[in-house]
Design a protein around this motif. Structure first.
Motif, short mmCIF file in Angstrom:
data_model
loop_
_atom_site.label_atom_id
_atom_site.label_comp_id
_atom_site.label_asym_id
_atom_site.label_seq_id
_atom_site.Cartn_x
_atom_site.Cartn_y
_atom_site.Cartn_z
N UNK A 76 87.44 23.93 105.60
CA UNK A 76 86.10 23.71 106.15
C UNK A 76 86.15 23.47 107.66
N UNK A 77 87.08 22.62 108.08
CA UNK A 77 87.21 22.33 109.51
C UNK A 77 87.65 23.58 110.27
N UNK A 78 88.60 24.34 109.68
CA UNK A 78 89.03 25.58 110.31
C UNK A 78 87.87 26.56 110.43
N UNK A 106 81.45 31.43 113.27
CA UNK A 106 80.66 30.31 112.75
C UNK A 106 79.69 29.81 113.82
N UNK A 107 80.18 29.67 115.03
CA UNK A 107 79.32 29.17 116.11
C UNK A 107 78.24 30.18 116.49
N UNK A 109 73.84 32.22 102.80
CA UNK A 109 74.04 33.46 103.56
C UNK A 109 75.39 33.41 104.28
N UNK A 110 75.71 32.26 104.85
CA UNK A 110 76.97 32.14 105.58
C UNK A 110 78.17 32.29 104.65
N UNK A 143 82.83 36.08 105.51
CA UNK A 143 83.76 37.16 105.19
C UNK A 143 84.07 38.04 106.39
N UNK A 144 83.36 37.82 107.52
CA UNK A 144 83.61 38.67 108.69
C UNK A 144 84.99 38.40 109.25
#
Length: 308
Positions: free
Chosen positions: A26-28, A35-36, A147-148, A154-155
């Motif tokens: 999760x942190x990674x 993510x950002x 959605x994420x 997965x990107x």
């Protein structure tokens, strides 16, 4: 503490799909650029739609600061909740933990803290304005998180690694739905001229997309649409490739394919079990990887040969 951070949380996402995830994962994930980028787009939507009804009560700078404060509190609350879940995993029997429940438990304290902070800053109570809109905000957050987890996560992350030269090699049984060329990557190291040469076995490497991954750091592989998600000892990696192309580089003693979308490294296997009436391959970290019933005899023979 390291074992606690690497403990699989046994999460189930909004669609009922198993979500292999540890606190380290999760942190990674939060530290990745995609993510950002996604969070920035979500924040733009939330700030513009104003689901908390704060835009007409606060100056623009304070309004934006309130959102930044709330997002930080939300992620902090989620990590604390995950620590609690990881601790309970070591004490209580396993059972599903639904991701939306974590979202709800993280959102409640976040909104209370935000409401008290804003009431103090404004010098007047907001009259539970924020808490009254909790359900609407929860639905929005769960939608964005779903959605994420299903698509954005997965990107493939950007990488500057060069493609090692592929060669011919041995392969394990691949997906029935996937077939492709076989690749083998040999890891070679130049000896240091200042040190004597020592005969040591070279660590084998699997090529996942364009990324070389040491086999002795791999826990399992999961096919996700056009990508492969790899669980490693030091985090996770998701790259665009086919599971069949990765499995073509493996040998029977390296691991076993439990399902057309899953492969588990031998180093991570504890044994074959049942969970909720369904067969799973239990990993040393506590996670359960799904097993296709048609593959059970094959997996039992593999365990008898390579594990027992």
């Amino acid at each position: 503490m390291k074992a606690l951070l690497a403990q699989d949380l046994g999460l189930i996402d909004t669609t009922g799909r198993q979500l292999p995830l540890s606190i380290e994962d999760y942190i990674s994930m939060l530290c990745q650029a995609q993510t950002w980028r996604y969070l920035s787009l979500v924040l733009v939507v939330l700030v513009a739609s104003d689901p908390l009804g704060l835009s007409d009560r606060l100056p623009l700078a304070a309004y934006l600061l309130a959102w930044a404060f709330g997002v930080g509190c939300y992620f902090g609350s989620q990590i604390l909740l995950m620590l609690g879940v990881a601790s309970l995993r070591r004490l209580l029997p396993r059972g599903p933990v639904y991701w939306p429940l974590l979202s709800l438990l993280a959102l409640g304290p976040t909104l209370l803290l935000l409401e008290h902070a804003l009431s103090f800053a404004l010098g007047a109570p907001l009259g539970a304005l924020i808490m009254r809109r909790m359900l609407y905000l929860l639905v929005s957050i769960v939608m964005f998180e779903t959605i994420f987890m299903r698509f954005v996560r997965a990107a493939p992350p950007a990488t500057g690694a060069e493609d090692p030269a592929p060669g011919a090699g041995q392969g394990a049984a691949a997906d029935a739905d996937n077939d492709g060329p076989e690749h083998v990557v040999a890891a070679a190291a130049e000896p240091d001229g200042d040190e004597p040469e020592v005969d040591m076995p070279a660590s084998r490497v699997l090529l996942i997309g364009a990324q070389p991954v040491p086999l002795d750091e791999l826990n399992y592989l999961e096919a996700r649409q056009h990508h492969v998600h790899a669980s490693l000892t030091a985090g996770t990696l998701t790259l665009r490739t086919r599971l069949a192309d990765v499995l073509a580089q493996t040998r029977p003693e390296d691991g076993v394919q439990t399902h057309r979308s899953w492969w588990v490294a031998r180093r991570a296997v504890r044994g074959l079990e049942e969970e909720g009436g369904k067969p799973v391959l239990r990993l040393l970290g506590g996670a359960g990887v799904p097993v296709a019933r048609a593959r059970i005899p094959e997996i039992e023979r593999w365990i008898a040969t390579h594990i027992a």
